[in-house]
Design an enzyme around this catalytic site. Structure first.
Site, PDB file in Angstrom:
ATOM      1  N   LYS A  20       0.835  -1.216   0.000  1.00 43.60           N
ATOM      2  CA  LYS A  20       0.000   0.000   0.000  1.00 43.60           C
ATOM      3  C   LYS A  20       0.866   1.261   0.000  1.00 43.60           C
ATOM      4  O   LYS A  20       0.663   2.152  -0.814  1.00 43.60           O
ATOM      5  CB  LYS A  20      -0.918  -0.029   1.232  1.00 43.60           C
ATOM      6  CG  LYS A  20      -1.840   1.171   1.334  1.00 43.60           C
ATOM      7  CD  LYS A  20      -3.076   0.865   2.145  1.00 43.60           C
ATOM      8  CE  LYS A  20      -2.877   1.025   3.631  1.00 43.60           C
ATOM      9  NZ  LYS A  20      -2.945   2.431   4.078  1.00 43.60           N
ATOM     10  N   SER A  21       1.836   1.321   0.908  1.00 45.47           N
ATOM     11  CA  SER A  21       2.671   2.535   0.989  1.00 45.47           C
ATOM     12  C   SER A  21       3.415   2.780  -0.318  1.00 45.47           C
ATOM     13  O   SER A  21       3.511   3.913  -0.793  1.00 45.47           O
ATOM     14  CB  SER A  21       3.716   2.373   2.098  1.00 45.47           C
ATOM     15  OG  SER A  21       3.097   2.405   3.342  1.00 45.47           O
ATOM     16  N   ARG A  25       3.067   5.939  -3.221  1.00 51.04           N
ATOM     17  CA  ARG A  25       4.248   6.705  -3.627  1.00 51.04           C
ATOM     18  C   ARG A  25       4.517   6.569  -5.120  1.00 51.04           C
ATOM     19  O   ARG A  25       4.961   7.522  -5.766  1.00 51.04           O
ATOM     20  CB  ARG A  25       5.465   6.258  -2.813  1.00 51.04           C
ATOM     21  CG  ARG A  25       5.407   6.788  -1.372  1.00 51.04           C
ATOM     22  CD  ARG A  25       6.220   5.951  -0.447  1.00 51.04           C
ATOM     23  NE  ARG A  25       6.322   6.503   0.899  1.00 51.04           N
ATOM     24  CZ  ARG A  25       5.393   6.346   1.854  1.00 51.04           C
ATOM     25  NH1 ARG A  25       4.273   5.684   1.585  1.00 51.04           N
ATOM     26  NH2 ARG A  25       5.565   6.868   3.062  1.00 51.04           N
ATOM     27  N   ARG A 122      -8.133  12.648  12.563  1.00 53.02           N
ATOM     28  CA  ARG A 122      -6.698  12.367  12.729  1.00 53.02           C
ATOM     29  C   ARG A 122      -5.859  13.647  12.663  1.00 53.02           C
ATOM     30  O   ARG A 122      -6.147  14.554  11.888  1.00 53.02           O
ATOM     31  CB  ARG A 122      -6.246  11.326  11.697  1.00 53.02           C
ATOM     32  CG  ARG A 122      -6.943   9.992  11.994  1.00 53.02           C
ATOM     33  CD  ARG A 122      -6.494   8.902  11.084  1.00 53.02           C
ATOM     34  NE  ARG A 122      -5.098   8.567  11.256  1.00 53.02           N
ATOM     35  CZ  ARG A 122      -4.443   7.736  10.463  1.00 53.02           C
ATOM     36  NH1 ARG A 122      -5.050   7.186   9.425  1.00 53.02           N
ATOM     37  NH2 ARG A 122      -3.186   7.463  10.685  1.00 53.02           N
ATOM     38  N   SER A 170       7.688   9.370  11.866  1.00 51.61           N
ATOM     39  CA  SER A 170       6.541   9.207  10.972  1.00 51.61           C
ATOM     40  C   SER A 170       6.977   9.339   9.522  1.00 51.61           C
ATOM     41  O   SER A 170       7.473  10.382   9.099  1.00 51.61           O
ATOM     42  CB  SER A 170       5.472  10.258  11.272  1.00 51.61           C
ATOM     43  OG  SER A 170       4.548  10.305  10.200  1.00 51.61           O
ATOM     44  N   GLN A 172       4.961   9.379   7.037  1.00 43.89           N
ATOM     45  CA  GLN A 172       4.052  10.281   6.330  1.00 43.89           C
ATOM     46  C   GLN A 172       4.525  11.722   6.461  1.00 43.89           C
ATOM     47  O   GLN A 172       4.516  12.483   5.504  1.00 43.89           O
ATOM     48  CB  GLN A 172       2.632  10.120   6.884  1.00 43.89           C
ATOM     49  CG  GLN A 172       2.056   8.749   6.564  1.00 43.89           C
ATOM     50  CD  GLN A 172       0.652   8.535   7.081  1.00 43.89           C
ATOM     51  OE1 GLN A 172       0.149   9.330   7.868  1.00 43.89           O
ATOM     52  NE2 GLN A 172       0.018   7.472   6.638  1.00 43.89           N
ATOM     53  N   ASP A 317       2.284  -1.001  11.754  1.00 46.63           N
ATOM     54  CA  ASP A 317       0.977  -1.528  11.311  1.00 46.63           C
ATOM     55  C   ASP A 317       0.762  -2.992  11.689  1.00 46.63           C
ATOM     56  O   ASP A 317      -0.327  -3.530  11.511  1.00 46.63           O
ATOM     57  CB  ASP A 317       0.821  -1.335   9.802  1.00 46.63           C
ATOM     58  CG  ASP A 317       0.706   0.142   9.439  1.00 46.63           C
ATOM     59  OD1 ASP A 317       0.340   0.942  10.324  1.00 46.63           O
ATOM     60  OD2 ASP A 317       0.995   0.503   8.289  1.00 46.63           O
ATOM     61  N   LYS A 344      -4.061   6.029  14.928  1.00 44.57           N
ATOM     62  CA  LYS A 344      -4.249   5.401  13.611  1.00 44.57           C
ATOM     63  C   LYS A 344      -5.735   5.497  13.255  1.00 44.57           C
ATOM     64  O   LYS A 344      -6.442   6.320  13.821  1.00 44.57           O
ATOM     65  CB  LYS A 344      -3.762   3.943  13.651  1.00 44.57           C
ATOM     66  CG  LYS A 344      -2.256   3.836  13.881  1.00 44.57           C
ATOM     67  CD  LYS A 344      -1.490   4.397  12.696  1.00 44.57           C
ATOM     68  CE  LYS A 344      -0.021   4.575  12.994  1.00 44.57           C
ATOM     69  NZ  LYS A 344       0.673   5.338  11.953  1.00 44.57           N
ATOM     70  N   ARG A 348      -5.864   1.959  18.152  1.00 50.93           N
ATOM     71  CA  ARG A 348      -5.692   0.501  18.021  1.00 50.93           C
ATOM     72  C   ARG A 348      -5.253  -0.167  19.320  1.00 50.93           C
ATOM     73  O   ARG A 348      -5.449  -1.371  19.467  1.00 50.93           O
ATOM     74  CB  ARG A 348      -4.670   0.174  16.913  1.00 50.93           C
ATOM     75  CG  ARG A 348      -5.249   0.364  15.552  1.00 50.93           C
ATOM     76  CD  ARG A 348      -4.306  -0.124  14.466  1.00 50.93           C
ATOM     77  NE  ARG A 348      -4.905   0.148  13.170  1.00 50.93           N
ATOM     78  CZ  ARG A 348      -4.226   0.452  12.064  1.00 50.93           C
ATOM     79  NH1 ARG A 348      -2.910   0.515  12.103  1.00 50.93           N
ATOM     80  NH2 ARG A 348      -4.864   0.677  10.943  1.00 50.93           N
TER      81      ARG A 348
HETATM   82  C1  S3P Z   1       2.498   5.009   6.232  1.00 53.96           C
HETATM   83  C2  S3P Z   1       3.153   5.321   7.384  1.00 53.96           C
HETATM   84  C3  S3P Z   1       2.691   4.917   8.730  1.00 53.96           C
HETATM   85  C4  S3P Z   1       1.699   3.780   8.647  1.00 53.96           C
HETATM   86  C5  S3P Z   1       0.665   3.976   7.581  1.00 53.96           C
HETATM   87  C6  S3P Z   1       1.293   4.165   6.233  1.00 53.96           C
HETATM   88  C7  S3P Z   1       3.039   5.502   4.949  1.00 53.96           C
HETATM   89  O1  S3P Z   1       2.095   6.017   9.349  1.00 53.96           O
HETATM   90  O2  S3P Z   1       1.081   3.554   9.887  1.00 53.96           O
HETATM   91  O3  S3P Z   1      -0.220   2.867   7.532  1.00 53.96           O
HETATM   92  O4  S3P Z   1       2.639   4.997   3.886  1.00 53.96           O
HETATM   93  O5  S3P Z   1       3.874   6.400   4.987  1.00 53.96           O
HETATM   94  P1  S3P Z   1       2.975   7.138  10.145  1.00 53.96           P
HETATM   95  O6  S3P Z   1       3.983   7.645   9.207  1.00 53.96           O
HETATM   96  O7  S3P Z   1       2.014   8.214  10.533  1.00 53.96           O
HETATM   97  O8  S3P Z   1       3.529   6.411  11.331  1.00 53.96           O
END
Ligand code: S3P
Length: 435
Positions: A20-21, A25, A122, A170, A172, A317, A344, A348
């Protein structure tokens, strides 16, 4: 209401969809590199399709063939061709809203970035604050000193590189800053408190960005990206983790999953499981820009372990499914550093403690060092057949299904539609394991 049916043993090879990540990207970074990029093994899920739809609203041409799990991005360059204000919706995808913000602050038009469901609650200040430090005009809805979606973004006359120490590990947040830095004057330096997933760094380098990384410190500057033409996305280790756990927890079982992403900043779960005594074999390793390989998980008697704060971002995750594994392990498991787990899709930590406790697991969450959290689980207790609540969280739902299947008792779960957020094929794969 979903009925979780116990299963005695499984000996199968299964296919898990793309990461997914990395899928998010691949779309975002390809959109910034003029020309065509073919994305192979792209994940079909609500979250990744939210990113795809936002980019299409930004006039990026994307062909998506669901049947082949393929997307082809045709970019006209990093500045999108929009006149007037654009309204976008990240749906429930945190990665979409946070990463896209880093690109939108650099554009020549205004945007409104909306969300729905859990994402409305969030925290966004973690990205709006550093993007404003760079000169970005971005603000969220303010409540009790925090900012939430929707995000209002206006064009700015300048973006400048910053020196920024991330308050939390993080991926993200660092990615949003890195994206804005691609358009900024001067260098940006980002320092992470702990290692977090580095997919953005790896892919930006693949696209030729001027980026250096030394341990937890990233230096990046304005760059013109060039597409490699084609990107293959390995299978998602977070999705694979549910089946790895099932293979370990069931008697006389083994589950094989091919081409699983093995990026060291994502594979903390495998490391901890090995410490717990798990019989996991990794073979056919490939050294692509994202390493991947085949993973075989065999029945194992796990034992309790301690998990340290610095390990958490490498398995953020997988914590719900790790709590499930700890429930079946001999002895006590202590997992520290769970502050981020509470922000999250749902809290969780609370959702897993609520459900596992209800089923009879000896589990307790407590605070320490002021605002951090840890959980203690004493495994191998008598399990009761109960009705679980997913709290509309995909990873909570999938973890509870694995718990139920491995418990050899029948359970109910209130909702499984939330699983489509990351893994629409999860229930069909689970069904294929019976008989
Ligand atoms: C992700 C980063 C993580 C993760 C999320 C996906 C990403 O979050 O929990 O499911 O794709 O960069 P954080 O960066 O907020 O920890």
């Amino acid at each position: 209401m979903y009925h979780i049916i116990p299963i005695s043993k499984v000996k199968k090879e299964i296919a898990v969809p793309g990461d997914k990540s990395i899928s998010h990207r691949a779309l975002l970074i390809s959109s910034l590199a003029r020309g065509k990029t073919k994305i192979i093994n792209f994940l079909n899920s609500q979250d990744t399709l939210a990113t795809l739809k936002c980019l299409r609203m930004l006039n990026v041409e994307i062909k998506y063939t669901k049947r082949k799990n393929e997307a082809e991005v045709n970019s006209r360059g990093p500045l999108f061709d929009i006149s007037g204000k654009v309204k976008l919706n990240a749906q429930e995808s945190g990665t979409t809203i946070r990463l896209l913000s880093g690109i939108l602050v650099a554009q020549k038009f205004s945007s409104l970035l909306e969300s729905k469901g859990s994402l409305r609650k969030r925290p966004m200040k973690r990205i709006t604050y550093p993007l404003r430090l760079m000169g970005g005009k971005i603000k969220g809805k303010i409540k009790d000193k925090e900012e939430y979606p929707p995000l209002e973004i206006d064009p700015t006359d300048f973006l400048l590189g910053i020196n920024y120490k991330l308050p939390q590990a993080s991926a993200q947040v660092k990615s949003a800053i890195m994206f804005a830095s691609l358009f900024s004057k001067g260098k940006t330096k980002i320092v992470e408190p702990q290692h977090s997933r580095d997919h953005t760094e790896r892919m930006l380098r693949l696209f030729g960005a001027k980026l250096k990384k030394v341990s937890k410190s990233i230096t990046i500057e304005k760059s013109k990206l060039a597409s490699p033409g084609e990107i293959f996305i390995p299978s998602d280790i977070s999705s694979a983790s549910f089946f790895i756990a099932l293979g370990l927890l069931l008697k006389d079982s083994e589950i094989l999953i091919r081409n699983v992403g093995l990026n060291p900043t994502r594979s903390g779960f495998l490391k901890v499981l090995k410490r717990m005594g798990a019989n996991i074999k990794v073979f056919n390793r490939k050294n692509y820009f994202e390493p991947y390989g085949d993973v075989l998980a065999k029945s194992s008697q796990l034992k309790g372990v301690e998990v340290e704060e610095k390990e958490i971002p490498l398995m953020i995750d997988e914590l719900p499914i790790l709590m499930v594994c700890a429930s079946f392990a001999k002895g006590r498991t202590i997992i520290k550093g769970l502050r981020e787990l509470k922000v999250k899709e749902t809290d969780r930590l609370s959702s897993m403690v609520y459900n596992l406790k209800k089923a009879g697991v000896d589990i307790k969450a407590t605070t320490y060092k002021g605002d951090n959290w840890k959980v203690e689980i004493l495994g191998k207790r008598k399990i009761n057949s109960v009705k679980f609540r997913s709290f509309s969280d995909h990873r909570t739902a999938m973890s509870l299904i694995v718990f139920g299947m491995a418990s050899q008792k029948s359970f109910y779960l209130d909702d499984v539609t939330c699983i489509d957020k990351s893994f629409p094929d999860f229930i069909p794969i689970i069904n294929s394991l019976y008989g």
